[in-house]
Design a protein around this motif. Structure first.
Motif, short mmCIF file in Angstrom:
data_model
loop_
_atom_site.label_atom_id
_atom_site.label_comp_id
_atom_site.label_asym_id
_atom_site.label_seq_id
_atom_site.Cartn_x
_atom_site.Cartn_y
_atom_site.Cartn_z
N ARG A 63 2.75 1.71 -3.26
CA ARG A 63 1.89 2.17 -4.36
C ARG A 63 1.52 3.64 -4.20
NH1 ARG A 63 -1.89 -3.30 -5.07
NH2 ARG A 63 -0.45 -4.34 -6.51
N HIS A 64 1.57 4.11 -2.97
CA HIS A 64 1.28 5.53 -2.74
C HIS A 64 2.54 6.39 -2.76
CE1 HIS A 64 -3.13 5.49 -1.64
NE2 HIS A 64 -2.84 4.22 -1.89
N THR B 193 -7.57 -3.39 4.35
CA THR B 193 -7.49 -2.71 3.05
C THR B 193 -6.76 -3.58 2.03
OG1 THR B 193 -7.44 -0.59 4.19
CG2 THR B 193 -6.69 -0.60 1.89
N PRO C 108 -4.49 -4.13 -8.03
CA PRO C 108 -5.23 -3.25 -7.11
C PRO C 108 -6.64 -2.91 -7.61
CG PRO C 108 -3.55 -2.02 -8.32
CD PRO C 108 -3.36 -3.47 -8.67
N ARG C 109 -7.54 -2.73 -6.65
CA ARG C 109 -8.92 -2.34 -6.98
C ARG C 109 -9.13 -0.92 -6.46
NH1 ARG C 109 -11.88 -7.80 -4.65
NH2 ARG C 109 -11.17 -9.23 -6.28
N CYS C 110 -8.44 0.02 -7.08
CA CYS C 110 -8.41 1.39 -6.54
C CYS C 110 -9.76 2.09 -6.61
CB CYS C 110 -7.36 2.22 -7.28
SG CYS C 110 -5.68 1.57 -7.11
N ILE D 194 0.83 -1.21 0.00
CA ILE D 194 0.00 0.00 0.00
C ILE D 194 0.87 1.26 0.00
CG2 ILE D 194 -1.59 1.38 1.42
CD1 ILE D 194 -2.82 -1.35 2.32
N CYS E 128 -6.24 -3.73 -1.98
CA CYS E 128 -4.86 -3.59 -2.45
C CYS E 128 -4.24 -4.96 -2.67
CB CYS E 128 -4.02 -2.74 -1.50
SG CYS E 128 -2.71 -1.87 -2.39
N ALA F 13 -8.20 5.63 -2.20
CA ALA F 13 -8.02 6.20 -3.54
C ALA F 13 -7.80 7.72 -3.52
CB ALA F 13 -9.22 5.83 -4.42
N LEU G 225 -4.10 8.64 -3.28
CA LEU G 225 -3.12 8.23 -4.29
C LEU G 225 -2.40 9.45 -4.84
CD1 LEU G 225 -4.95 5.49 -6.38
CD2 LEU G 225 -2.70 5.25 -5.30
S1 SF4 Z 1 -6.10 3.14 -3.62
FE1 SF4 Z 1 -5.26 1.47 -4.86
S2 SF4 Z 1 -3.07 1.50 -4.42
FE2 SF4 Z 1 -4.09 2.65 -2.80
S3 SF4 Z 1 -4.47 1.18 -1.18
FE3 SF4 Z 1 -6.29 1.24 -2.43
S4 SF4 Z 1 -6.04 -0.39 -3.92
FE4 SF4 Z 1 -4.03 0.02 -3.02
#
Ligand code: SF4
Length: 214
Positions: free
Chosen positions: A153-154, A191, A200-202, A150, A196, A208, A211
């Motif tokens: 990805r951020h 989460t 990913p299912r953002c 997580i 995640c 989201a 991000l």
């Molecule tokens: S928004 Fe996307 S990248 Fe961020 S925690 Fe949720 S699924 Fe993961």
């Protein structure tokens, strides 16, 4: 934004979206510790079945568990998977517990407890910190694959960040706060499981809005 308020923002966002997690689901600190060992590489639902089997057999105490032949213990915890390895690991932990007063309460007084736990075969940093945080209320931030995924990805940590470095990322920014650490880790795991994932299912994820711009 500085790291402390940023992490608080992640925490508050998740808590508002998901509500309290009620972790760790267990009837006693010993059950937390046993669950922390049994949950390695398996889903929590399997751990619940294994712990239920231990309860049904009335052996959920250090003395009763250690008195069981290893094969019997292994067959009781079979639902948790890797049951022979985990039976051995449980016995190592229970021997350690017995050597340090025999109760979880007594463990609190062991000097350098985290280091001592890490010396028990089969107990790695995540298991040790789970025992410290959820069984003994010691403020160690538990990190795992979901945490790394997580926050990478951020754009906040490298993908290959190690356990200790990732833990320090949180502990250096947040004051030691047991309820915060307990809830934050639980929210991160929830989460990771729901959104995640490796893909990913953002779109529907509560994080989201946090991000970074792509
Ligand atoms: S928004 Fe996307 S990248 Fe961020 S925690 Fe949720 S699924 Fe993961």
């Amino acid at each position: 934004m500085r790291r402390a308020p940023l992490l608080r923002q992640y925490f508050e966002t998740l808590l508002a979206a998901l509500g309290p997690s009620g972790w760790w689901p267990a009837d006693s600190p010993l059950e937390v510790a046993i669950g922390a060992i049994l949950t390695q590489n398996t889903a929590w639902s399997n751990v619940e079945r294994a712990i239920a089997a231990l309860k049904d057999a009335a052996v959920l105490s250090p003395e009763a568990l250690l008195a069981l032949p290893e094969e019997t213990l292994a067959s009781l915890i079979r639902p948790a998977g890797y049951f022979r390895v985990k039976a051995r690991r449980l016995r190592h932990f229970l021997s350690f517990l017995t050597a340090h007063g025999g109760t979880m309460e007594n463990l609190r007084h062991v000097p350098q407890l985290r280091q001592r736990l890490l010396e028990v075969p089969g107990i790695g940093p995540e298991t040790a910190d789970s025992i410290l945080l959820y069984a003994l209320d010691v403020p160690r931030f538990v990190v795992d694959t979901y945490t790394r995924r997580i926050f990478h990805r951020h754009g906040l940590v490298p993908e290959d960040i190690g356990y200790d470095e990732l833990q320090a990322f949180f502990e250096d920014a947040l004051s030691p706060d047991v309820p915060l650490f307990q809830e934050f880790h639980a929210l991160i795991v929830r989460t990771g499981k729901s959104w995640c994932r490796p893909t990913p299912r953002c779109t529907r994820c509560p994080l989201a809005p946090l991000l970074p711009p792509s």
